[in-house]
Write an enzyme that holds these catalytic residues in place. Structure first.
Site: not given
Ligand code: NAD
Ligand code: FAD
Length: 467
Positions: A181, A445
């Protein structure tokens, strides 16, 4: 049995903020949390601990990679990973204690135990000691959050195949961390371990990292993280993973559909999070959920049952702490008879890598899809004096404005401290500013925020001054 105006289930940023606002509005409020500590995912195993490790690892990385250029020589630099994890735990503890204080200050009754519905006005709380408490309540706010999504074919053993929760408390720095992911969690935690010296491989199903953000951001971040040593495997589909002793074999189909196996010592599954409603007994009272398990709510965040509301990760929309907080305040004010409003378009998204990534409003892809005519201006940090002084020249700020009215429709940033600069874009868009408005405002700045002014100058008649 006690009678409450509002019972909030779940003490994450959605739930505890809702409880505070209810109490401020004079409502007798109870808060129920199944874990011993308040703060939910965000404080215990999410936003706060991940940022603590991001800060520690960035200090180490800077000391190891760029101090010498600044004329600072550090002999015998080494990592005490146990201390790094202990400091993170202390940061979490301080934040959690802060929430306990706020609950007392606002005279909110806190109950620890698993909450479920007996009726629409009765909540049963069962704790580990098998004691049961029943609360009578006029209104309930469900704020039970989310859990990591599992991946078919992969058993998360929490030792070698882990979620973000375990990745925040490892006992050793992985030699090779494979991350499934390329979203927010994968890139933030991948950055932590790449900075600490792990080999990090990100396996992403789509053809881009951060696929839900403006495409230009993922492209640029990939360049920066590649320089840090992170390897990206885009368009790869993970099919399974097996643990053998201290080794994990991650099986996948590559971009050409050929099967390959990647060996590592830890595999982090970060493919999204799913709403958490286990044990609530929603069906007893007829609260409905959608095909993804999210609780259905109307525009007032009320569920299919009158007087029962749901907020945060357990309902539709971005899974972000500040979105959950806004919804908590919204529902409290609604219950108190006020007329609150949330502008979901203006909830910013931030990724705390370095460079940071931040965005608000429409992406370029969304504007194209919706046939909205827009103009675009961007400014690279390599042209910023402030960024050159700190050697943080990766990235840019891009402003998208309506082609006719010049109203700002979206701002997409990657660069130093953009997590903070995005606030200016949110304010501007809330007041429906034009790019010309920001272009004409004085920005101190040298600051990184000058890049936003320059991007607005670029969006209005291509008149950036320093690029
Ligand atoms: P995400 O939805 O951000 O990313 C998941 C990723 O995994 C996507 O890019 C997707 O395409 C990929 N993916 C899905 N299935 C897959 C597979 N079988 N093989 C390979 N890739 C695959 O989810 P996350 O990173 O797990 O985060 C979860 C939630 O937590 C998010 O909704 C995010 O908003 C929240 N979060 C936010 C922050 C922040 O605001 N800084 C930080 C961490 C988490
Ligand atoms: P949660 O914080 O998940 O809280 C729900 C609470 O409900 C939990 O404490 C749970 O124990 C309790 N609960 C569940 N069921 C019951 C029950 N039946 N009875 C009693 N209690 C119950 N978001 C950001 O905005 N910025 C970030 O930097 C950020 N970083 C993150 C990093 C990581 C590693 C992770 C995993 C997430 C991150 N997030 C971030 C997302 C953020 O943590 C969530 O969006 C946020 O916590 C959601 O808040 P919530 O109140 O809806 O739910």
């Amino acid at each position: 049995m006690s009678m409450y105006d509002v019972t909030v289930i779940g003490a994450g940023p959605g739930g505890y903020v809702a409880a505070i606002r209810c109490a401020q509005l004079g409502l007798k409020t109870a808060l129920v949390e199944r874990y011993p500590t308040l703060g939910g995912t965000c404080l215990n195993v999410g936003c706060i601990p991940s940022k603590a490790l991001l800060d520690s690892s960035e200090h180490y990385h800077q000391a190891a990679s760029s101090f010498a250029t600044h004329g600072i020589n550090v002999d015998g630099l080494k990592i005490d990973f146990g201390q790094m994890i202990a400091r993170k735990a202390e940061v979490v503890k301080q934040n959690v204690e802060g929430i306990n204080y706020l609950m007392k200050k606002n005279k909110i009754d806190v109950f620890h135990g698993n909450a479920s519905f007996k009726t629409a006005q009765q909540i049963i709380i069962k704790n580990d000691q098998a004691s049961t408490t029943i609360l009578e309540t006029r209104n309930t706010i469900i704020a039970t959050g989310s859990k990591p999504t599992a991946l078919k074919g992969i058993t998360i053993d929490k030792e070698r195949i882990i979620t973000s929760t375990e990745a925040l408390s490892l006992k050793e720095i992985p030699k090779h961390l494979v991350i499934i992911g390329g979203g927010v969690i994968g890139l933030e935690l991948g950055s932590v371990y790449a900075r600490l010296g792990s080999k990090v491989s990100v396996v992403e199903y789509t053809d881009s990292i951060l696929p839900t953000m403006d495409r230009s951001l993922g492209k640029e971040l990939q360049k920066s993280l590649t320089k840090l040593g992170v390897a990206f495997h885009l368009g790869h589909k993970v099919t399974g993973a097996t643990v053998k002793g201290k080794k994990v074999g991650v099986n996948m189909l590559d971009a050409n559909n050929a099967p390959i196996t990647m060996d590592c010592d830890y595999c982090l599954v970060a493919v999204g999070r799913s709403p958490y409603t286990n044990g609530l007994d929603l069906s007893t009272i007829g609260v409905s959920t959608d095909e993804r398990g999210r609780i259905n709510v109307n525009e007032q965040l009320e569920t299919s049952v009158k007087g029962i509301y749901a907020i945060g990760d357990v309902v539709r929309g971005a899974m972000l702490a500040h979105k959950a907080e806004e919804e908590g305040v919204f529902v409290a004010e609604k219950i108190a008879g006020q007329h609150p409003h949330i502008n979901y378009l203006l909830i910013p998204g931030v990724v705390y890598t370095w460079p940071e990534v931040a965005a608000v409003g429409y992406t370029e892809e969304e504007l194209k899809q919706n046939n909205i005519s827009y103009k675009s201006g961007s400014f690279p940090f390599k042209a910023s004096g402030r960024a050159r002084a700190s050697m943080d020249t990766d990235g840019f700020i891009k402003v998208l404005a309506d082609a006719t009215t010049d109203e700002i429709l979206g701002v997409h940033m990657i660069g130093p401290r953009v997590a903070d600069i995005i606030g200016e874009a949110v304010v501007a868009m809330e007041y429906r500013a034009s790019a010309e408005d920001i272009a004409r405002m004085s920005h101190a700045h040298p600051t990184y925020s000058e890049a936003l002014k320059e991007a607005c100058l670029a969006a209005t008649d291509k008149r950036a001054l320093h690029a």
